[in-house]
Enzyme design. Structure first.
Site, PDB file in Angstrom:
ATOM      1  N   THR A 169      24.784  50.766  16.805  1.00 20.80           N
ATOM      2  CA  THR A 169      24.314  49.435  17.212  1.00 20.80           C
ATOM      3  C   THR A 169      23.366  49.655  18.395  1.00 20.80           C
ATOM      4  OG1 THR A 169      26.381  48.365  16.617  1.00 20.80           O
ATOM      5  CG2 THR A 169      25.084  47.285  18.316  1.00 20.80           C
ATOM      6  N   GLY A 221      30.314  49.590  19.387  1.00 19.73           N
ATOM      7  CA  GLY A 221      31.601  50.192  19.058  1.00 19.73           C
ATOM      8  C   GLY A 221      32.269  49.468  17.916  1.00 19.73           C
TER       9      GLY A 221
END
Length: 319
Positions: A169, A221
């Site tokens: 990400t 995460g």
């Protein structure tokens, strides 16, 4: 004016970064930080800077956002993104969007051109059309690597969880010379996820949060874990209680780990311009520019420092 010294911090995702991809990830976060910083140096806003930094990483196939996004169970790319302006708490997000190059641009348009904060899937697609955002064929966003991984994960004895460790990400936080903060986060989500799965990225307070009264943060995460603890807002809460960005980040990451067993990483900038890049995973690619100095790293405890001029020169030579 010009009271604050501008700062930008970017991340390219927390998890495990495979050896052969390290250089590309390092170069990618450095490029993004330099681009965002250039915006701030020219007097641009924190919102402009974080959008520019994230767009740079969406266009880089090394990261799980934009081009290079992972594929869902059906082999398609579905992306989420958020942007937030700390001045008035305005935010815009999109979720499960397909066939556009830069979801972060669309998120910004949601923030500025609608009364809403989050548009999803088909509605986001219609809004993109109305805004004249060019549609690109879905295949254009798919890299060889994402397709390989998708296939591997389809094998009966595969463990997609293992592959999730290499998440990627992307995100950015910044403070501009006016003292305004902003955050932006963008992702392709989890490999082989169910169709329509939306993670933390598009959710305000989880994937990112920005408030001039405290600071800005962007997370990466395990999305479901991040959502359970509303990680971005939790960090700012700790800062409001007087913790430094670094201690606040570590405290929140530690809570997420002990409470729900989730790992991740965060970048933070405070309203005073202090910053941190912290993670509980093996690695997280990150870069910061402040005072014309570039700091960057991937491993815990790793930190390189270069002057911006030096970094820009090696940028031109191809890092």
């Amino acid at each position: 004016l010009g009271r604050m010294k501008p700062v930008i911090v970017v991340h390219g995702g927390a998890g495990r970064i495979f050896k052969e991809r390290e250089e590309g990830c390092r170069a990618g976060v450095v490029r993004a930080a330099l681009r965002g910083y250039a915006v701030l140096k020219q007097g641009g806003s924190a919102v402009d800077a974080v959008e520019e930094a994230v767009r740079s990483m969406e266009d880089d196939p090394h990261f799980n956002a934009g081009c290079g996004s992972v594929l869902n169970e059906k082999g398609e790319v579905e992306m989420d993104a958020i942007i937030m302006d700390g001045k008035n708490l305005d935010s815009g997000a999109v979720s499960a969007v397909k066939c556009i190059a830069n979801p972060i641009k669309l998120a910004r348009l949601v923030m500025e051109k609608t009364k809403h904060m989050l548009l999803t899937d088909h509605g986001a697609h219609l809004f993109a059309q109305a805004m004249g955002i060019p549609e690109i064929p879905g295949e254009k966003l798919v890299t060889e690597r994402s397709r390989e991984r998708w296939k591997k994960n389809l094998e009966p004895d595969s463990n997609p969880e293992e592959f999730q460790k290499d998440l990627g990400t992307v995100g950015a936080v910044a403070i501009d010379s006016e003292g305004n903060v902003a955050c932006a986060t963008s992702t392709g989500g989890l490999s082989n996820k169910l169709i329509g799965r939306v993670g933390d990225t598009a959710c305000i307070g989880s994937g990112g949060y920005a408030d001039n009264h405290s600071g800005a943060t962007s997370t990466t995460g395990h999305g479901e874990s991040i959502m359970k603890v509303v990680l971005a807002r939790l960090i700012l809460y700790h800062m409001e209680q007087g913790m430094s960005p670094e201690v606040a980040a570590d405290t929140a990451l530690d809570y997420m780990k002990t409470r729900v067993g989730g790992l991740g990483g965060v970048i933070v900038v405070s309203k005073a311009g202090e910053w941190a890049a912290r993670f509980s995973t093996k690695q997280m690619s990150w870069a910061t520019v402040e005072d014309d100095n570039l700091h960057y790293g991937i491993y815990a405890g790793e930190k390189h420092i270069k002057s911006v001029d030096e970094a820009l020169a090696s940028e031109r030579e191809g890092f």
